[in-house]
Design an enzyme around this catalytic site. Structure first.
Site, PDB file in Angstrom:
ATOM      1  NE  ARG A 184      -4.171  -1.598  -0.048  1.00  0.00           N
ATOM      2  CZ  ARG A 184      -4.255  -2.663  -0.841  1.00  0.00           C
ATOM      3  NH1 ARG A 184      -3.234  -2.986  -1.635  1.00  0.00           N
ATOM      4  NH2 ARG A 184      -5.353  -3.404  -0.858  1.00  0.00           N
ATOM      5  CD  GLU A 227      -2.500   3.321  -5.923  1.00  0.00           C
ATOM      6  OE1 GLU A 227      -3.286   2.402  -6.232  1.00  0.00           O
ATOM      7  OE2 GLU A 227      -1.454   3.150  -5.256  1.00  0.00           O
ATOM      8  CG  HIS A 238      -2.606  -0.656  -7.366  1.00  0.00           C
ATOM      9  ND1 HIS A 238      -3.040   0.026  -6.268  1.00  0.00           N
ATOM     10  CD2 HIS A 238      -2.646  -1.972  -7.013  1.00  0.00           C
ATOM     11  CE1 HIS A 238      -3.337  -0.812  -5.293  1.00  0.00           C
ATOM     12  NE2 HIS A 238      -3.105  -2.045  -5.722  1.00  0.00           N
TER      13      HIS A 238
END
Length: 332
Positions: free
Chosen positions: A245, A274, A293
């Site tokens: 994360r 993000e 991602h």
């Protein structure tokens, strides 16, 4: 309530609402395997509605808004589509005695390959060579001085779940020394990990590593885990990779360590915030790989995911311990 221990009475799961994009053959397989269970597919792309879950015993979903959970009065089992559960109402699920299982391990093979791809890219100077290709420049002599080999280097895995274990297996093939750090260092170490330190010894472990890979979940304890002090103790020229994360690393501190030349580079599949804003300096740093991602993406995701759903549902129906149970207090 479904038993919250290591086993217990079989859970009477009669209807499971599926809010993830399973292929028709996957659904057919589930229905053949569990003829006594109704598998209902949610109509909306964003997951099931409150009306659709009203009589559900089980859910397979990416997310679960509070208003949907409120209508699922008979919910006994929740299978998440991914590994992270920070967006789910864990306290409410715990209070209601719902067994929560996640998709831990489903994307371990592809995420491990993604990690090694970034490491090999840095080792062979691919970021610089690809920029030279765009500029139509033959960049040869400089690269000869910049490349290195992974063999003999030390890889530190921060977090030792399924993804880290898959990374360790592959990194060892390249001749790397693999060590780890995790909250419960007393647990058995994964194969190919030669030593495991407790989180309290993170600084000492960082100081010995050539490459540091983060795969920890998002919890209160992991937010900002890597900040200015941690980056400062890393070896000059070391590389850091984040596949867990984004908030695990303090972004401003990372930018400073990269721009100032202390770190050799960073491979970032996740960032904070993000999506990464266009004005972020991370985009333009020559020693940064940003993969937006995508490490979890694989055409085999639901092949492995459905196998895990089958395992967990079968064990629930038998009153046996499930395979990927989430600790609702710890948050992973």
């Amino acid at each position: 309530m479904v038993d919250q221990g290591s086993g217990g009475a079989a859970a009477p799961i009669k209807k499971v609402v599926v809010g993830v994009p399973l292929r028709p053959e996957h659904l057919e397989g589930l229905r053949r395997r569990f003829p006594g269970v109704t598998f209902a597919v949610a109509d909306g792309e964003s997951g099931p509605t409150a009306a659709e879950v009203a009589d559900a015993d089980g859910l397979v979903v990416w997310r679960l808004p509070a208003e949907v959970l409120a209508e699922a009065s008979g919910l006994r089992w929740l299978q998440t589509g991914g590994a992270g559960v920070e967006s789910f109402p864990l306290a409410e699920l715990a209070a209601r005695g719902v067994v929560v299982t996640n998709a831990s391990g489903v994307h371990a093979p592809n995420m491990a390959e993604h990690t090694l791809a970034m490491m090999l890219a840095f080792a062979r100077g691919l970021p610089a060579l690809m920029r030279a290709q765009v500029d139509h420049r033959w960049r040869d002599e400089a690269i000869h001085r910049e490349v290195f080999e992974l063999g003999g280097q030390t890889l530190l895995l921060v977090g030792l779940g399924e993804i880290a274990a898959a990374i360790a297996e592959r990194a060892a093939v390249f001749g790397m020394r693999v060590v780890g750090v995790r909250r419960r260092a007393e647990l058995p170490s994964p194969p190919r990990v030669e030593a495991v330190r407790p989180l309290e010894e993170l600084h000492a472990a960082l100081a010995e590593a050539d490459h540091v890979v983060l795969t920890v979940p998002a919890t209160a304890g992991t937010r900002g885990l890597i900040g200015p002090a941690e980056l400062a103790v890393m070896r000059p020229g070391a590389y850091i990779y984040n596949l867990g994360r984004g908030a695990t690393i303090e972004t401003a501190a990372l930018v400073a360590a990269l721009a100032g030349g202390h770190l050799g580079g960073a491979g970032l599949d996740v960032v904070d915030p993000e999506p990464l804003p266009p004005e972020s300096p991370l985009w333009d740093l020559p020693n940064v790989l940003i993969t937006a991602h995508t490490a979890g993406a694989t055409p085999r995701y639901w092949d492995r995911g459905v196998a895990l759903i089958e395992t967990n549902l079968d064990r629930l129906l038998r009153g046996e311990p499930v395979a990927t149970r989430v600790d609702l207090e710890a948050g992973y």
